[in-house]
Every structure is written in structure tokens, then in C-alpha cells.
Design an enzyme around this catalytic site. Structure first.
Site, mmCIF file in Angstrom:
data_model
loop_
_atom_site.group_PDB
_atom_site.id
_atom_site.type_symbol
_atom_site.label_atom_id
_atom_site.label_comp_id
_atom_site.label_asym_id
_atom_site.label_seq_id
_atom_site.Cartn_x
_atom_site.Cartn_y
_atom_site.Cartn_z
ATOM 1 N N GLU A 1 0.821 -1.208 0.000
ATOM 2 C CA GLU A 1 0.000 0.000 0.000
ATOM 3 C C GLU A 1 0.859 1.264 0.000
ATOM 4 O O GLU A 1 0.618 2.204 0.752
ATOM 5 C CB GLU A 1 -0.952 -0.002 1.193
ATOM 6 C CG GLU A 1 -1.903 -1.191 1.175
ATOM 7 C CD GLU A 1 -2.950 -1.169 2.281
ATOM 8 O OE1 GLU A 1 -2.658 -0.614 3.359
ATOM 9 O OE2 GLU A 1 -4.049 -1.690 2.058
ATOM 10 N N ASP B 1 -8.330 -8.828 4.475
ATOM 11 C CA ASP B 1 -8.008 -7.690 5.323
ATOM 12 C C ASP B 1 -9.011 -7.521 6.455
ATOM 13 O O ASP B 1 -9.855 -6.627 6.379
ATOM 14 C CB ASP B 1 -7.980 -6.428 4.446
ATOM 15 C CG ASP B 1 -7.482 -5.221 5.209
ATOM 16 O OD1 ASP B 1 -7.028 -5.407 6.344
ATOM 17 O OD2 ASP B 1 -7.553 -4.103 4.670
ATOM 18 N N GLU C 1 -12.386 -1.683 12.479
ATOM 19 C CA GLU C 1 -12.389 -1.001 11.191
ATOM 20 C C GLU C 1 -13.546 -1.460 10.300
ATOM 21 O O GLU C 1 -14.221 -0.651 9.673
ATOM 22 C CB GLU C 1 -11.050 -1.252 10.486
ATOM 23 C CG GLU C 1 -10.983 -0.656 9.092
ATOM 24 C CD GLU C 1 -9.626 -0.869 8.415
ATOM 25 O OE1 GLU C 1 -8.725 -1.473 9.014
ATOM 26 O OE2 GLU C 1 -9.483 -0.402 7.266
HETATM 27 O O1 GCW Z 1 -6.902 -2.683 6.824
HETATM 28 C C1 GCW Z 1 -6.101 -1.906 6.014
HETATM 29 C C2 GCW Z 1 -6.363 -0.534 6.504
HETATM 30 C C3 GCW Z 1 -5.180 0.379 6.443
HETATM 31 C C4 GCW Z 1 -3.991 -0.331 7.079
HETATM 32 C C5 GCW Z 1 -3.697 -1.594 6.299
HETATM 33 C C6 GCW Z 1 -2.583 -2.403 6.938
HETATM 34 C C7 GCW Z 1 -2.242 0.587 8.399
HETATM 35 O O2 GCW Z 1 -7.450 0.021 5.814
HETATM 36 O O3 GCW Z 1 -5.518 1.556 7.122
HETATM 37 O O4 GCW Z 1 -2.866 0.491 7.157
HETATM 38 O O5 GCW Z 1 -4.829 -2.416 6.277
HETATM 39 O O6 GCW Z 1 -2.893 -3.325 7.679
HETATM 40 O O7 GCW Z 1 -1.431 -2.117 6.693
#
Ligand code: GCW
Length: 722
Positions: A309, A383, A411
Site C-alpha cells: 500500500e 483484510d 475497522e
Molecule cells: O486494513 C487496512 C487498513 C489500512 C492499514 C492496512 C494495513 C495501516 O485500511 O488503514 O494500514 O490495512 O494493515 O497495513
């Protein structure tokens, strides 16, 4: 500094006196006077005081905690006694600091408990009956003390104690996604508790209470900073601040770790490259690590998100994750530090199913990492979705200690407005069988190191803590912090037992309070899954902020950030085909698991659409068509929030009004949000299924357009776009 710390210790005993408002600040460490009089009298008869030798800072902490707890619970002062001969004494110590312990406790059982374990035993000596809390190290005594206090808080019988316990996992750690400007990525409980600007001179008393809370559930590490890292935390002015926190946390057994931004040698070191194979770069990290250990002699190590990312990493230099992790590991090795290298990677350019990418990337590296590297793997392959099957990497890298990464902050689970007790979700993953070495090779055994004989083992949890007065925004968010800690110590505990303890300590021992709240908690995760992502659906939340439903999202910079990529709804049906006819992600699992997930007949309903694309009129086990089943699931989920409200209403008047009202208001929000999820998803999917919502179910109030046009520009927890 020592003085300041001493003042803080005095301070916290004041904050925790009963009589203060029930704003949730005390967490589960509530020491209000026991209201059952006969029980109170029996405890008073059994406990006349306590005795503790040695004057380490951990021992000071034990004394403070025990005296605050006993005085609070008993409603009168309970004193420390200098001799060990009185009846009813609680005697705490190690064989090294207490001749009483050394003479009365079986050394072999104690040795088996390692550095952090402890035992609590009732001992009869002549006319005297005493309770011993013994451990090999002071920290074990602190853990044992918290356990003993819990027995009293939860009204257990203490007549004949014989408890022995040691943690199943070595590294039990919180990951804070906290930024240096005090925003918290995916944080829903205010700002960061780390007041970086006013550190190192201003010490918020909360730091101590944070350490107490963690120690009380056996958490022994904390990564202070976000994995989307800022190199500045590695500069001297921040390291001074980190040092203060580490000094405060040390007596509580809580080690400090930091996130390492891979490009730090360029950003703060003035180098031209961060290429891990360049001697200058290795050198820079060696020196940096040395410097950190000057500030924090027991620094734990680094957590790293690299080439994920948008974060920099070794691949920027055509190097591998192994090159990057090993370079940092070499720098940390002389100091016994470790690297927690995250496997949460997926590439912008890869057209391959995102669920397959981490495995594809990491599995070939098994056996190539240094022995102080752990690979940190999220519970599922996408995720932190409301429900995911376990990550196929578990069991697939036997030569590498794999660390579990759970998300405590919600989240994708309603953030801080929804009540979802996550122990059930954590257990579902830990108890899953990978079949890596035949039946019974559970994820838990991979993670605790027992399956492949690893010395290093760990479980990390992305923290839900912020500076809200009640720490976690939603009162029940506290139960997830609590459950996380308890499971890291012992993953065999049941979700029910953990909930039971937490409710008794947090609210009341009254069965009319415990039972309805427990029922609600134990059902809550499943309920949330039903109204958000039933039958294995996933990744259908709002873009960026991830708040609320948005199954219609299709235009994003990357396909695998959209919702349509995951549910693949079309006029034929819905679901992601991950079998041989589709992405074949199932091949990453061991044959027994592959067979189960790969067959529509064997695949559990809860994962069905994760692995299969099925026609709308596919006949489910229940006899319903897939479309009807989907409707019933969504409605059942949303209706069940009404049931949760009823459960909660039944405790009105039996707990304090303040926390009752807060939770009640949040449940009202949850009810609205559940209906919002239900209506948005079903109306949207209906545009593909072209089928009516079953007649027995009430019709959605608004139309799809209405839901699609809702916008939440200021939803919390968002991070800046990379
Ligand atoms: O779940 C996603 C999140 C990001 C996060 C990423 C990760 C810290 O939306 O905000 O970044 O995973 O775990 O690296």
C-alpha cells in the site's frame, strides 16, 4: 524522573477509589466494595494482609495494586505485614527474594512455569492458612497478583487454591496505528494516547493505567507507532520521548517496539539509498539500533510494513522481503531484538486474486529468514473482514515463526458504534485446522510454535485504544482488548469464560446482569456478520473511511479496492469463484481443507460466497434459494440487534446509569446501521437477481439511490491517501 514516577503511582491509587463516576475509565480494574456481605466477610476472614519482599519497581507496583484492590474491594484498609507468620496472609514472591516461597513451593512445578508464569496456592502451616502467589520472576508475581485480584472481583471461592499457569505465546503485543500528530489510523476512540508533543516532560497518568491494564491481561509488548510509518520517531528528539514511555512501562513487563520506515536511511540519515544490500545502509541501521538501545536498553525491536500500500521496502531496489528483514534482524541481533515483518502485501500491478498474493510472495522464502525474524500474518488473506477463512500461510511456512495479527479496532465491524465481541472471531481462526501435519494442526498450534517447535511465538492485535475517557469509544470495545490479552496468554480459554470474567469485573456479579450481557456478547459477532457480509461475502464497505455499506463501489485507483471485485454479483449469481474454475486460491490450503472449501457441498455456508460463485436460485442446505437465504440472513442480522437491545434493557437499574445510557444509545445507532446495511446490500444485489424480497419481510424504507448518495466526508479513523 524517578520522583515523577513516584507521584504518578500515588496518583493512580486516588483515581481508582470508588465513588468516582462510572465513565468507563477504570476498565475491568474496578475495585468497588464487594456488595455481597457474607462473601465479603468470608474474604475478610481469609485475608488478613499481604507480605511481599524485595523492592524492585515491579514489587512496588504489586504492592500499590494489591493495596488499592484489597482496600477498595473490602471497603477498609488492608495492610502490608512484615512477617510471614500471620494467619490469612497473601504471600507474594520468588524463590530468590523470599525464603518462605523457597521453603514452601515445589521448585519443579515453579521451574516449569518459565519467566512469566506463576502459581497461586493455598498453604496450611500449623494453625495458619495462607495464600501464596509465587513465580520465578517479579513479573510473574505481578501477573499472579492480577489473577488473584480477579478471583475476588469475580467472587470466586478462594478456600483451596491451586492455580498454575504460563503463557502459551511469548510475544503478546498491541500494535498501535498511532501517528506522531496524534491521529490514529482506523482509530475510533479519539486521538492517540501518546501525547508526543508534551512528552518527555509531561507524563499523562493514563500511561500508567495503560500499563496496568495490559499487565492485568498478560500483554507484554506495545508497538507505539503506525505501520504506515514516520521515520521521525527514530530521531533523538522522539527517542527521548520513547524512552520515558519505556521506563514507565518496564515494571509492568511491557516492552516497547517501534515501526521502522524502510526509507529512514534516506529521510533522516541523509543516505541516497535504502537498498538493504548496500553496506552503508546496513551500517546506518546498525548505528541507529545501537542508538535506540542507549535510550531503551530492553527495546523489543521493529515492526515493518514494506512494499505494501505504497510503503517503501526492499523491492524498490529489486531486493526481496528476506533481504529487507534480514538486514534489520542483523542490526537487532546483538541486542536480542526481533523483527516482525508483515505479510500483508499485495501488488498494484498483479492481476492475481488478492487473496493469493501474500502466500505466493512469502511461502517461497520459508527457511530464509534470520532466527530473530517473525513473519506477521493477518488472520485472513484479505483484510480483517467481518469474517474470513484463516490465512493459507498458517501451516505453510514451517521453518518460519508466524505471528498472528488480529484487529481489535473495529475497522470493518461497525467501528465504535457497533457492539461486536470479537473473542468468537479470534477463536474461530485459532481453532481452525490447517491440516499442515495432519488433523489437529490448528492455527493456534502454528502460532504458539508447538507445531513446528519454534522458540519465538507471538500474537499481535491492532489496538482500539484512544484518548476517549473510556479508552475504546464503545464500552464493549474494552471487552475486545480484554479478550485479546486473555487469548494471547491462553488460546484455549473459551469466549464464554472470558466474557464472564469481563462482565463481572466491568459491571456486576449479579447473575441477572451477567447472563443477558453474556448471551448478547456471544451472539454479537455473528449478528454483525449477518447484517454486513453474510454467507462469505466480504469487502463491501464504504471507500476510504470504510464506514457503512457500499457494495456498489467500482471506480477506484485499483480493482482490488472496489467492492464489485469481491462479490462479483451479476445476473447469473454472486460470489468469488476461488476454486479450480476460478482463481484457484483453494490450492494454497492443505488437501483436506482444499477439499472442504472447494466443494459447494462441503463448504460451510459461512464461507460459501468467499469460495464460490453461485446462481441466485442455487438451492441452499436450508432448502431456500440463495437469493432468499441472503435476504433472510440480512433480516435476521438486523432483527437480532433488536434482541440485543432487549437484552441490554433487561439490565437497566442493575448497573450504573451512566454506562447503561451510553451503551443504550450506541445500540440504537447500531440498530439503524444494521438496517442501513441490510437495505443497501439487498436493494443493490436485487438489481442483479431481479427477484423480490420474500413477502414475509418488511420492505426497505428508502430506495437504492438514497443509500448510494449518502456521504460521510468526516467519518473518523481515515488516513490520508498515499
Ligand atoms: O486494513 C487496512 C487498513 C489500512 C492499514 C492496512 C494495513 C495501516 O485500511 O488503514 O494500514 O490495512 O494493515 O497495513
Amino acid at each position: 524522573m524517578q520522583n515523577k514516577i513516584a507521584i504518578l503511582f500515588i496518583f493512580f491509587t486516588f483515581i481508582f477509589q470508588p465513588g468516582f463516576s462510572e465513565d468507563g475509565y477504570q476498565l475491568w480494574l474496578r475495585y468497588n466494595q464487594i456488595d455481597d456481605e457474607s462473601l465479603l466477610n468470608s474474604y475478610k476472614a481469609a485475608i488478613s494482609g499481604y507480605h511481599l519482599e524485595g523492592n524492585s519497581r515491579t514489587n512496588e507496583v504489586i504492592k500499590k495494586e494489591l493495596s488499592a484492590a484489597l482496600s477498595g474491594l473490602f471497603g477498609e484498609n488492608v495492610s502490608e505485614l512484615s512477617s510471614t507468620s500471620a494467619n490469612g496472609l497473601v504471600i507474594i514472591g520468588t524463590p530468590a527474594n523470599s525464603s518462605f516461597i523457597s521453603a514452601n513451593i515445589d521448585k519443579t512445578s515453579l521451574n516449569a512455569l518459565g519467566e512469566e508464569g506463576y502459581l497461586i496456592q493455598s498453604i496450611k502451616k500449623g494453625k495458619n492458612k495462607q495464600i501464596v502467589i509465587a513465580a520465578n520472576k517479579d513479573i510473574g508475581c505481578l501477573y499472579g497478583t492480577f489473577h488473584f485480584i480477579k478471583l475476588l472481583q469475580t467472587h470466586q471461592n478462594i478456600d483451596d487454591l491451586d492455580i498454575q499457569t504460563a503463557p502459551k505465546v511469548n510475544i503478546r503485543i498491541l500494535n498501535h496505528w498511532d501517528n506522531l500528530d496524534r491521529t490514529v489510523e482506523r482509530g475510533y476512540a479519539g486521538f492517540s494516547i501518546w501525547d508526543w508533543h508534551r512528552l518527555p516532560d509531561y507524563i499523562d497518568p493514563r500511561y500508567i493505567d495503560y500499563a496496568r491494564a495490559n499487565a492485568s491481561i498478560g500483554i507484554n509488548g506495545t508497538v507505539l507507532t503506525n505501520v504506515n510509518a514516520n521515520a521521525l520517531v527514530l530521531t533523538p528528539s522522539y527517542l527521548e520521548k520513547v524512552k520515558v514511555l519505556a521506563d514507565l512501562f518496564r515494571p509492568y513487563g511491557l516492552k516497547v517496539y517501534l515501526t521502522a520506515r524502510f526509507s529512514a536511511p534516506i529521510e533522516i540519515g541523509g543516505l541516497e539509498t535504502a537498498d538493504p544490500l548496500k553496506p552503508d545502509v546496513q551500517n546506518w541501521w546498525n548505528e541507529k539500533v545501537k542508538e535506540i538501545y542507549n535510550y531503551v536498553p530492553d527495546f523489543g525491536g521493529f515492526l515493518v510494513k514494506a512494499n505494501s500500500e505504497g510503503q517503501p521496502g526492499p523491492q524498490n531496489y529489486d531486493r526481496t522481503h528476506v533481504d529487507g528483514a534480514n538486514m534489520l534482524a542483523d542490526a537487532l541481533k546483538p541486542f536480542n531484538g526481533i523483527v516482525m515483518w508483515r505479510a500483508f502485501v499485495y501488488s498494484d500491478e498483479e492481476p492475481v486474486d488478492r487473496a493469493k498474493q501474500a502466500y505466493n510472495e512469502f511461502k517461497p522464502y520459508d527457511g530464509n529468514f534470520r532466527d530473530n525474524v517473525m513473519v506477521q500474518v493477518k488472520n485472513g488473506a484479505i483484510d480483517f473482514q467481518p469474517r474470513e477463512p484463516f490465512h493459507p500461510l498458517f501451516g505453510a511456512m514451517p521453518q518460519t515463526p508466524l505471528m498472528m495479527e488480529f484487529q481489535i479496532t473495529q475497522e470493518y465491524l461497525g467501528q465504535a458504534t457497533n457492539l461486536a465481541y470479537l473473542s468468537s472471531m479470534y477463536k474461530e481462526c485459532l481453532d481452525s485446522d490447517t491440516y499442515a501435519k495432519g488433523k489437529g494442526s490448528t492455527v493456534a498450534k502454528v502460532v504458539d510454535g508447538s507445531l513446528d517447535n519454534h522458540k519465538l511465538s507471538g500474537i499481535a492485535g491492532v489496538s482500539n485504544i484512544g484518548n476517549d475517557r473510556n479508552w475504546t469509544g464503545h464500552t464493549f470495545g474494552q471487552s475486545n482488548w480484554y479478550a485479546f490479552g486473555r487469548l494471547t496468554w491462553n488460546h484455549e480459554l473459551s469466549s464464554e469464560q472470558i466474557a464472564d470474567e469481563w462482565i463481572r469485573m466491568t459491571f456486576s456479579n449479579d447473575e441477572d446482569v451477567v447472563q443477558p450481557i453474556k448471551d448478547m456478547m456471544l451472539a454479537s459477532h455473528e449478528i454483525v456478520v449477518k447484517y454486513m457480509t453474510p454467507l462469505g461475502l466480504h469487502h463491501m464497505m464504504g471507500g476510504d473511511h470504510h464506514y457503512g455499506p457500499a457494495p456498489w463501489i467500482k471506480d477506484m485507483p485499483r480493482a482490488d479496492w472496489t467492492s464489485v471485485y469481491y462479490h462479483k454479483a451479476d445476473s447469473n449469481g454472486i460470489g468469488f469463484d476461488r476454486t479450480e474454475t476460478g482463481s484457484n486460491a483453494i490450492e494454497q490450503y492443505f488437501p483436506e481443507v482444499r477439499k472442504m472449501f472447494g466443494s459447494v457441498d462441503l463448504c460451510p455456508d459461512k464461507y460459501l460466497l468467499w469460495f464460490h460463485h453461485l446462481p441466485w436460485d442455487y438451492k441452499m442446505r436450508s432448502g431456500n434459494s440463495l437469493w432468499d437465504e441472503l435476504c433472510y440472513e440480512y433480516y435476521k442480522g438486523a432483527d437480532s440487534v433488536g434482541w440485543m437491545q432487549d437484552q441490554w434493557h433487561s439490565v437497566k437499574g442493575k448497573i450504573d446509569q451512566e454506562r447503561y445510557d451510553r451503551v443504550d444509545m450506541l445500540l440504537t445507532i447500531q440498530q439503524k446501521e444494521a438496517i442501513w446495511w441490510r437495505n443497501s446490500c439487498l436493494l443493490y444485489f436485487q438489481t442483479f437477481s431481479n427477484k423480490p424480497i420474500p413477502k414475509s419481510l418488511e420492505k426497505p424504507e428508502m430506495d437504492l439511490n438514497y443509500y448510494m448518495n449518502l456521504s460521510f466526508p468526516y467519518a473518523p479513523g481515515i488516513r490520508p491517501r498515499w
